[in-house]
Design a protein around this motif. Structure first.
Motif, PDB file in Angstrom:
ATOM      1  N   SER A 107     -32.398  18.132  24.661  1.00  0.00           N
ATOM      2  CA  SER A 107     -31.755  18.102  25.965  1.00  0.00           C
ATOM      3  C   SER A 107     -32.810  18.223  27.047  1.00  0.00           C
ATOM      4  O   SER A 107     -34.007  18.261  26.779  1.00  0.00           O
ATOM      5  CB  SER A 107     -30.745  19.256  26.079  1.00  0.00           C
ATOM      6  N   CYS A 108     -32.360  18.305  28.271  1.00  0.00           N
ATOM      7  CA  CYS A 108     -33.285  18.347  29.397  1.00  0.00           C
ATOM      8  C   CYS A 108     -34.199  19.575  29.349  1.00  0.00           C
ATOM      9  O   CYS A 108     -35.337  19.514  29.812  1.00  0.00           O
ATOM     10  CB  CYS A 108     -32.504  18.328  30.709  1.00  0.00           C
ATOM     11  N   LYS A 111     -37.254  18.653  27.574  1.00  0.00           N
ATOM     12  CA  LYS A 111     -37.890  17.400  27.956  1.00  0.00           C
ATOM     13  C   LYS A 111     -39.404  17.562  28.095  1.00  0.00           C
ATOM     14  O   LYS A 111     -40.177  16.674  27.725  1.00  0.00           O
ATOM     15  CB  LYS A 111     -37.290  16.894  29.272  1.00  0.00           C
ATOM     16  N   ILE A 145     -35.877  10.514  27.593  1.00  0.00           N
ATOM     17  CA  ILE A 145     -34.791  10.985  28.451  1.00  0.00           C
ATOM     18  C   ILE A 145     -35.159  10.608  29.871  1.00  0.00           C
ATOM     19  O   ILE A 145     -36.164  11.085  30.408  1.00  0.00           O
ATOM     20  CB  ILE A 145     -34.580  12.503  28.324  1.00  0.00           C
ATOM     21  N   GLU A 149     -30.995  11.461  33.872  1.00  0.00           N
ATOM     22  CA  GLU A 149     -30.165  12.250  32.962  1.00  0.00           C
ATOM     23  C   GLU A 149     -30.358  13.746  33.157  1.00  0.00           C
ATOM     24  O   GLU A 149     -29.497  14.539  32.778  1.00  0.00           O
ATOM     25  CB  GLU A 149     -30.487  11.871  31.511  1.00  0.00           C
ATOM     26  N   CYS A 150     -31.498  14.135  33.681  1.00  0.00           N
ATOM     27  CA  CYS A 150     -31.798  15.558  33.841  1.00  0.00           C
ATOM     28  C   CYS A 150     -31.564  16.043  35.269  1.00  0.00           C
ATOM     29  O   CYS A 150     -31.947  17.163  35.611  1.00  0.00           O
ATOM     30  CB  CYS A 150     -33.237  15.840  33.431  1.00  0.00           C
ATOM     31  N   ASP A 483     -32.964  19.940  39.131  1.00  0.00           N
ATOM     32  CA  ASP A 483     -33.654  19.311  38.011  1.00  0.00           C
ATOM     33  C   ASP A 483     -33.525  20.216  36.790  1.00  0.00           C
ATOM     34  O   ASP A 483     -34.146  21.289  36.723  1.00  0.00           O
ATOM     35  CB  ASP A 483     -35.128  19.082  38.365  1.00  0.00           C
ATOM     36  N   SER A 485     -34.666  19.865  33.881  1.00  0.00           N
ATOM     37  CA  SER A 485     -35.815  19.886  32.983  1.00  0.00           C
ATOM     38  C   SER A 485     -36.869  20.890  33.421  1.00  0.00           C
ATOM     39  O   SER A 485     -37.845  21.122  32.707  1.00  0.00           O
ATOM     40  CB  SER A 485     -36.439  18.492  32.899  1.00  0.00           C
TER      41      SER A 485
END
Length: 486
Positions: A107-108, A111, A145, A149-150, A483, A485
């Motif tokens: 997932s983020c 990342k 990714i 998406e993040c 954000d 990430s």
């Protein structure tokens, strides 16, 4: 929890003992580890897992502390789901990293680890994803990714305004932003102005009245007007006076058939300006007004033009244009919402139909997603509903639980579509549009006491949500980008 703390203390004690052992060349491998001359391997995944689950902040610190010791060159961890960013910073002597047996979430939050795996000179075992479901079993460093998406959003409280209000209407004039607030408890329509220096709203003017029920702005030619409806003392039109730098009474509105004004809907059609005052009493009639500008006849202002929907306790009106036609939707607490169609021959609204299977509606708001038209219907009892214009009619596409709801307000910021569901009995629920399912999903809660409106304010490259409150302070929230990430 106690065992986890003991393990953490033991780990730190181990670091101290090992450091001393290095200098004395006298080292005893601690319990739970397998050691050689240049290798330390954690061999007790159960305890490691307990630490992570119970005190994840401490395990993050422990991981970082272990990794930051230069004599550690080979590390094996187990059942870790997430490693904090920069945990490997400064590990110049790290030659091998074994991350097998962990439950990494691709997932983020992880990342950064994908980037690190591609750039590190250390030999790293393959890292496989344990989740989400669509990524399970795939290699972490093979999964791109995208930045989008993040990226998520949030609503952060920016300002509280000690004014109880029924509505908040945003308007712009001469590059400044204002909000007109109907404040019945203080018998006034309060006009606030955005301060570009302090970055908040400040009081600009106060239009006093008697039991003010609504304030709505309209800009026509060089006129800046505010329509003020009242339960007592009639309703009036106020015009901004440049010389006095305030709003002054411009016209008394004809309200012979209006007993209990509940909403004002302003719109422009075929080059002409109109507004509807919605009447919520059984003895009143919702009335359409049209702008007339004939100074030679002493007729400049809004005058009654058509009576609509008699005796139905109307609550809200919404004007929409679709398929080249103009419609006026009027909601009611005593029957289903009705649709009026503008007849270009008679220049009047005519009855067109009803929106079935929805009752006790206190609000109706239109919004668009791309080129598709939707309606958000607020229901005080039962579920509030979202309708879509399909095959020349509105069809239900989603129901939202909404006991005690007073507002279901759609709004759009950049490419994100939201619904704010406000109730007198719970937190305001923010829903976010899902492009895949084409429905709204629960996003987050914000607190506004007895909200009555949510209005977008865009200024100084920032986006805000202005929310009026009937029983508490009106609130301003800033819409920010997050954000995930980081």
């Amino acid at each position: 929890m106690a065992r986890a703390k003991q393990w953490i203390l033991a780990a730190f004690a181990f670091l101290y003992i090992y450091g001393a052992a290095e200098s004395k060349k006298n080292f005893k491998c601690p319990s739970g580890c397998s050691c050689s001359k240049e290798t330390i391997i954690l061999t007790n995944p159960t305890r490691f897992f307990i630490m992570y689950k119970c005190v994840n902040y401490n395990i993050y610190r422990l991981i970082c502390t272990l990794f930051c010791y230069p004599f550690i060159r080979f590390i094996e961890g187990n059942k870790i789901e997430t490693i904090t960013k920069n945990a490997f910073r400064g590990l110049r002597d790290l030659t091998h990293l074994d991350l097998r047996g962990n439950s990494f979430q691709c997932s983020c939050e992880n990342k950064w680890l994908m980037t690190w795996l591609k750039n590190t000179n250390a030999t790293v075992s393959d890292v496989f994803c344990a989740g989400p479901t669509d990524m399970k079993g795939k290699r972490l460093n093979d999964l791109p990714i995208s930045p989008a998406e993040c990226m998520s959003t949030d609503f952060v409280r920016h300002q509280s305004i000690p004014i109880q209000s029924m509505s908040a209407d945003i308007f712009s004039f001469k590059d400044d932003i204002y909000v007109a607030m109907a404040a019945p408890n203080s018998n006034s329509c309060v006009v606030m102005e955005w301060d570009h220096i302090e970055m908040n709203f400040r009081k600009f003017d106060n239009i006093t009245g008697k039991s003010v029920a609504g304030c709505k702005s309209v800009l026509i030619n060089n006129y800046v007007l505010i329509i003020v409806t009242q339960l007592f003392g009639g309703s009036h039109l106020y015009k901004f006076d440049d010389h006095q730098n305030k709003f002054t009474k411009f016209q008394t509105i004809e309200v012979f058939n209006i007993s209990k004004p509940n909403d004002i809907e302003v719109f422009q059609m075929d080059g002409n300006w109109y507004f509807v005052i919605v009447d919520s009493s059984k003895a009143g009639i919702s009335t359409l007004y049209k702008w007339t500008d004939q100074p030679d006849r002493n007729e400049t202002g809004f005058y009654s033009y058509q009576f609509l929907h008699e005796w139905f306790r109307d609550t809200d009106a919404e004007f929409v244009e679709v398929d080249g036609k103009s419609y006026l939707i009027i909601a009611s607490r005593s029957q289903s919402p009705v649709i009026y169609l503008w007849n270009k021959s008679t220049l009047k609204f005519i009855f067109h139909g009803e929106i079935p299977n929805v009752d006790d509606v206190v609000g109706v708001k239109a919004f668009r997603v791309k080129d598709e038209l939707y309606l958000a219907m607020t229901c005080y009892i039962g579920d509030s509903k979202v309708f879509k214009w399909t095959n020349k009619q509105f069809s239900e596409v989603q129901a939202l639980p909404s006991r005690g709801a007073m507002i279901l307000q759609p709004f759009t910021i950049t490419d994100r579509h939201y619904l704010a569901l406000g109730s007198d009995y719970s937190f305001t629920q923010i829903y976010l549009w899902d492009v895949q399912t084409k429905t709204f999903h629960k996003f987050k809660d914000i607190y506004v006491q007895s909200p009555r409106s949510f209005t977008i304010v865009t200024t100084d490259r920032r986006n805000f949500i202005f929310s009026s409150s009937f029983k508490g302070k009106s609130m301003v929230f800033e819409h920010i980008i997050v954000d995930l990430s980081l």
